[in-house]
Design a protein around this motif. Structure first.
Motif, PDB file in Angstrom:
ATOM      1  N   PRO B  75      43.656  36.497  31.176  1.00 42.91           N
ATOM      2  CA  PRO B  75      43.924  37.632  31.878  1.00 42.91           C
ATOM      3  C   PRO B  75      42.810  38.549  31.183  1.00 42.91           C
ATOM      4  O   PRO B  75      42.288  39.538  31.983  1.00 42.91           O
ATOM      5  CB  PRO B  75      45.313  38.261  31.946  1.00 42.91           C
ATOM      6  CG  PRO B  75      46.279  37.123  31.837  1.00 42.91           C
ATOM      7  CD  PRO B  75      45.158  36.234  31.077  1.00 42.91           C
ATOM      8  N   ASP B  78      39.096  36.704  31.848  1.00 39.81           N
ATOM      9  CA  ASP B  78      38.924  36.325  33.326  1.00 39.81           C
ATOM     10  C   ASP B  78      37.585  36.051  33.698  1.00 39.81           C
ATOM     11  O   ASP B  78      37.123  36.737  34.514  1.00 39.81           O
ATOM     12  CB  ASP B  78      39.720  37.537  34.149  1.00 39.81           C
ATOM     13  CG  ASP B  78      39.960  36.677  35.600  1.00 39.81           C
ATOM     14  OD1 ASP B  78      39.997  35.682  35.789  1.00 39.81           O
ATOM     15  OD2 ASP B  78      40.019  37.492  36.441  1.00 39.81           O
ATOM     16  N   TYR B  80      36.628  33.739  35.709  1.00 38.55           N
ATOM     17  CA  TYR B  80      36.720  33.304  37.260  1.00 38.55           C
ATOM     18  C   TYR B  80      36.245  34.454  38.081  1.00 38.55           C
ATOM     19  O   TYR B  80      35.195  33.894  39.103  1.00 38.55           O
ATOM     20  CB  TYR B  80      38.254  32.910  37.528  1.00 38.55           C
ATOM     21  CG  TYR B  80      38.689  31.948  37.054  1.00 38.55           C
ATOM     22  CD1 TYR B  80      38.441  30.561  37.509  1.00 38.55           C
ATOM     23  CD2 TYR B  80      39.418  31.887  35.973  1.00 38.55           C
ATOM     24  CE1 TYR B  80      38.853  29.271  36.698  1.00 38.55           C
ATOM     25  CE2 TYR B  80      40.075  30.936  35.230  1.00 38.55           C
ATOM     26  CZ  TYR B  80      39.917  29.779  35.581  1.00 38.55           C
ATOM     27  OH  TYR B  80      40.206  28.580  34.884  1.00 38.55           O
ATOM     28  N   ARG B  81      36.313  35.791  37.660  1.00 40.45           N
ATOM     29  CA  ARG B  81      35.935  36.773  38.815  1.00 40.45           C
ATOM     30  C   ARG B  81      34.325  36.726  38.767  1.00 40.45           C
ATOM     31  O   ARG B  81      33.607  37.287  39.504  1.00 40.45           O
ATOM     32  CB  ARG B  81      36.250  38.172  38.146  1.00 40.45           C
ATOM     33  CG  ARG B  81      35.883  38.543  36.872  1.00 40.45           C
ATOM     34  CD  ARG B  81      36.693  39.795  36.246  1.00 40.45           C
ATOM     35  NE  ARG B  81      36.466  39.717  34.972  1.00 40.45           N
ATOM     36  CZ  ARG B  81      36.403  40.832  34.226  1.00 40.45           C
ATOM     37  NH1 ARG B  81      36.191  42.009  34.575  1.00 40.45           N
ATOM     38  NH2 ARG B  81      36.479  40.541  32.959  1.00 40.45           N
ATOM     39  N   TYR B  82      33.610  36.217  37.876  1.00 37.02           N
ATOM     40  CA  TYR B  82      32.133  36.111  37.841  1.00 37.02           C
ATOM     41  C   TYR B  82      31.641  34.779  38.524  1.00 37.02           C
ATOM     42  O   TYR B  82      30.215  34.300  38.249  1.00 37.02           O
ATOM     43  CB  TYR B  82      31.627  36.282  36.299  1.00 37.02           C
ATOM     44  CG  TYR B  82      31.745  37.490  35.903  1.00 37.02           C
ATOM     45  CD1 TYR B  82      31.509  38.458  36.070  1.00 37.02           C
ATOM     46  CD2 TYR B  82      32.572  37.845  34.617  1.00 37.02           C
ATOM     47  CE1 TYR B  82      31.740  39.983  35.666  1.00 37.02           C
ATOM     48  CE2 TYR B  82      32.900  38.892  33.930  1.00 37.02           C
ATOM     49  CZ  TYR B  82      32.448  39.954  34.481  1.00 37.02           C
ATOM     50  OH  TYR B  82      32.764  41.066  33.832  1.00 37.02           O
ATOM     51  N   GLY B  83      32.614  33.902  39.029  1.00 33.63           N
ATOM     52  CA  GLY B  83      32.300  32.564  39.602  1.00 33.63           C
ATOM     53  C   GLY B  83      32.130  31.700  38.528  1.00 33.63           C
ATOM     54  O   GLY B  83      31.522  30.581  38.720  1.00 33.63           O
TER      55      GLY B  83
END
Lengths: 301, 213
Positions: B75, B78, B80-83
């Motif tokens: 968290p 993270d 993942y929020r940038y792809g």
């Protein structure tokens, strides 16, 4: 039912809608999962970006003809399922090619993709693909049993093999849904549904963190793109099918979205709560409670 | 499996026939890599946007730097929020993070994995060790400069670089891809002989074909 050429366009339209619904559902559920884990999570449109990226990869390698046909078969299973399931009850446009006897065809389409994938993945030659596919086939066979029994049970109940007629029989109030008129069959089918959604506790087929990453190990570029397309279409189609068979179908898009979302969340919640079964455990589990419920559903009819 | 198992030999089939097998040809395809020219400008712009916003990293930690990529999933950072996502198989991955020092033994596996990735693919080199050898510069079994062996897109300096530095590096990589300069795979195909000569200079027990797929 009479066939009109315009129906092809209508079918393509419903395919387009179902595809986008599936993609958004994927994105949103992953987003919700991230938020529960106190992460910001992926963008909800990330599945689209991944899809474009895979389709625009420049190179592909081949392992033979079946390797190409695997994803095609898989996608055929997904599209076939949606082509013969009415999306909106009573709608000319979204009724698709539903005909008397389509329940049998739909059961066949649900298995078809897995079989195609087995042939394709086997030709990929990767040991992880082989492990993934054997597990997948074993598990699919196990959950198809209670599912087929449940569907036969409601076919006996409504005296029809047509999805449209099954939906029609459930109209006129919530108490007419199969959920209430035949709870045993619904329970058996909803437990089998868990197995078909590739989520924990039945995700040993893909088994992330264990045999990365199951059948699609060797698939890449546009071939993986086809599999991803199917991963959007197939679950959405299954949701619509289960909604039609057990939860009274839908007469409007809003009803469809709300009902299918909750059916989907059923598999998500179970997946969050229960850890993964090994394949022998999951087969035994399917052959116990869901199968007994399935047999009961037949006997009670 | 020893190296002699890979030699060409004749064996008897169950029916008693003599058949010739060549494991290097049976297990691997050895066609040279091809240069894949970019498509038309408009398509390439859309494709490059998608490629940069969907970076699939190969889950292969080569050195101590691998420990810095793990927090990216948590968290706090993270990614993942940038792809950015992790893939377990080189076939589906598009970014190879060389995380820290690279021993000669690992280099062999890295080359195989890199060659199995599909065009376009990008290499992010993490830590000083990949730039000049870092603290292992005089080690007998690590390489000093990564770009002799693979085309590198982005270097992230430091020993070790923090996860924030990695995220900054990925943003840099995105910029490079969007500008259409992420052509490492084609560069590798063009200068294939040079790269192969360099690789063979350090990898002495070369028991695979020149190109694995």
């Amino acid at each position: 039912m009479e066939f009109k050429p315009i129906q092809i366009l209508y079918a393509l339209l419903s395919l387009f809608i179902v595809f986008n619904y599936g993609m958004l559902l994927q994105g949103f559920v992953r987003k919700i999962g991230a938020r529960v884990g106190r992460r910001y999570g992926i963008r909800f449109y990330q599945p689209y970006i991944d899809l474009i990226k895979n389709y625009t990869k420049r190179s592909t390698i081949t392992h033979g003809i079946m390797y190409y046909l695997g994803p095609v078969f898989r996608l055929t299973g997904g599209i076939g399922l949606i082509m013969f399931t009415p999306l909106i009850f009573g709608s000319d446009i979204f009724g698709n090619f539903s005909f008397s006897g389509d329940v049998i065809l739909i059961l066949y389409f649900m298995f078809f993709g897995t079989l195609g994938m087995a042939l394709g993945a086997a030709e990929g030659g990767h040991p992880y693909s082989a492990i993934g596919v054997t597990r997948g086939l074993a598990q699919t066979t196990a959950f198809e049993l209670p599912l087929a029994l449940a569907i036969l049970s409601i076919a006996i109940q409504y005296q029809t093999l047509s999805v449209s007629e099954i939906v029609a029989a459930q109209q006129g109030g919530i108490m007419n849904w199969t959920l209430f008129t035949n709870p045993v069959a619904t329970a058996a089918a909803m437990l089998a549904f868990l197995g078909s959604m590739m989520r924990s506790p039945f995700d040993v087929v893909l088994a992330p963190q264990e045999v990365p990453i199951g059948p699609p190990t060797e698939y890449h570029s546009s071939l993986l793109g086809i599999l991803q397309t199917n991963r959007a279409i197939f679950p959405a189609a299954k949701l619509v099918l289960f909604m039609n068979l057990f939860f009274g179908g839908a007469t409007s898009w809003w009803e469809l979205v709300i009902k299918t979302f909750f059916i989907y969340m059923w598999s998500v919640f179970v997946g969050v709560v229960y850890p993964r079964y090994r394949v022998d455990q999951s087969i035994r589990w399917f052959l116990r409670i869901p199968l007994i419920l399935g047999i009961l559903a037949i006997l009670l009819m | 499996m020893s190296k002699s198992d890979l030699d060409k030999r004749t064996v008897l089939s169950p029916e008693g026939e003599e058949i010739e097998i060549d494991p290097l040809k049976d297990y691997f395809a050895d066609a040279r890599p091809k240069v894949h020219r970019p498509a038309s400008k408009v398509i390439e712009r859309i494709a490059n946007w998608a490629r940069s916003e969907s970076l699939w990293i190969l889950g292969f930690g080569t050195g101590c730097g691998a420990i810095e990529t793990r927090p990216l999933m948590t968290p706090k950072f993270d990614a993942y929020r940038y792809g950015i996502q992790w893939r377990a198989t080189p076939r589906q991955a598009s970014v190879f993070v060389i995380s820290g020092y690279l021993s000669v033994k690992t280099l062999k596996r890295v080359i195989r994995s890199y060659e199995q990735m599909q065009n376009p693919k990008y290499v992010v080199a993490l830590g000083s060790c990949t730039i000049n050898g870092g603290m292992y510069w005089d080690s007998y079994n690590t390489i000093n400069r990564l770009d002799y062996y693979l085309p590198v897109d982005v270097y992230i300096a430091g020993c070790m670089p923090r996860p924030e530095a990695l995220l900054a590096g990925f943003q840099r990589l995105k910029k490079i891809i969007k500008e259409g300069r992420g052509e490492g795979a084609n560069e590798y195909a063009e200068k294939f002989d040079w790269y192969k000569a360099n690789q063979k200079k350090v990898v002495t027990d070369w028991d695979m074909p020149d190109y694995n797929w």
